[in-house]
Design an enzyme around this catalytic site. Structure first.
Site, PDB file in Angstrom:
ATOM      1  N   SER A 116     -19.598   7.550  62.407  1.00  0.00           N
ATOM      2  CA  SER A 116     -20.611   8.334  63.103  1.00  0.00           C
ATOM      3  C   SER A 116     -20.172   9.785  63.150  1.00  0.00           C
ATOM      4  CB  SER A 116     -20.801   7.802  64.530  1.00  0.00           C
ATOM      5  OG  SER A 116     -21.605   8.673  65.305  1.00  0.00           O
ATOM      6  N   TYR A 130     -16.181   5.682  72.253  1.00  0.00           N
ATOM      7  CA  TYR A 130     -16.951   5.524  71.012  1.00  0.00           C
ATOM      8  C   TYR A 130     -16.522   6.588  70.008  1.00  0.00           C
ATOM      9  CZ  TYR A 130     -20.928   4.954  67.861  1.00  0.00           C
ATOM     10  OH  TYR A 130     -21.706   4.730  66.757  1.00  0.00           O
TER      11      TYR A 130
END
Length: 253
Positions: free
Chosen positions: A137, A147
């Site tokens: 990402s 994350y």
């Protein structure tokens, strides 16, 4: 025919990888936790594309689950030519308020599982060739709780592995999209325009998958789909980290 194994294949980018690879004639091994969703996708692709589709139901946060998938990848008699590490899920950004058991599961799925499955794949691919795509990402380039930390690890490891194992005929690519129209965000209650995320930042899954497969074919270690995100990441290096952290609290990537 080449064979691709895709984790998190029941929906979102995983299902899109399956559809695009089946359209290219690849046989598939689909991995996810949902038996019904996998069976439905397998039936669809077998009927529409005539490819062979194998289903493995596994939770990659569990030892038995990741072990089952690693064992299939390690089977040299049925070699995997392309591994797509796509499985993942999001958590609220407030780490201190999250259940630590959820954070541990998050770490296992985003870091431990891709590492173990890559290790299994390299054991078979080295010398004969192969490709690995790790779905990371753009969050890996900024500071966004665990994350971001997980995706940063995956990007760095993929970049190194791509250089290290090129001599063995293996490419490793970190695919780094931003916001994508998939069920990943829907499960978290997010959609275009929510939490301050403007519509122009949302990408379509087919576009992202095509970019990932193209980058893998070209042997690229890292790919960020879309010029807008590449410009944003380049610009983020010019501003204080404290500012990018505040901005990053919006939405989920």
């Amino acid at each position: 025919m080449p064979t691709a194994l895709i984790t998190g294949a029941s929906a979102g980018l995983g299902a899109e990888f399956a559809r695009q690879l089946a359209a290219r004639g690849a046989d598939l091994v689909l991995v996810a936790r949902s038996q019904d969703a996998l069976d439905a996708l397998a039936a669809e692709l077998t009927a529409s594309r005539g490819v062979v589709v194998e289903v493995i139901v596994a939770d990659l946060a569990r030892e038995d689950g990741v072990g089952r998938v690693a064992s299939r990848i390690s089977d040299a008699q049925r070699p995997i030519d392309l591994l797509v590490n796509n499985a993942g899920f999001g958590l609220p950004l407030q780490f201190a308020d999250n259940d630590i058991a959820d954070e541990v599961r998050h770490l296992r799925v985003h870091v431990e599982a891709p590492m173990r499955l890559m290790h299994a794949a390299l054991g078979v691919m080295r010398g004969r060739g192969g490709r690995i795509v790790n779905v990371a990402s753009v969050a890996g380039f900024i500071s966004r709780s665990t994350y971001s930390a997980c995706k940063r690890w995956l990007i760095g490891f993929s970049r190194w592995a791509n250089d290290e194992y090129a001599r063995d005929g293996v490419t490793v690519t970190a695919l780094c999209p931003g916001f994508v129209h998939t069920t990943f965000h829907e499960r978290m209650g997010l959609g275009a325009g929510e939490e301050g995320v403007p519509a122009f930042l949302w990408l379509d899954a087919p576009y992202v998958v095509r970019a990932g497969l193209r980058a893998a074919a070209r042997g690229r270690g890292v790919v960020i789909p879309s010029l807008r995100y590449r410009a944003m990441i380049a610009g983020s290096r010019l501003v204080p980290r404290s500012l990018t952290t505040r901005i990053a609290r919006r939405g989920r990537m």
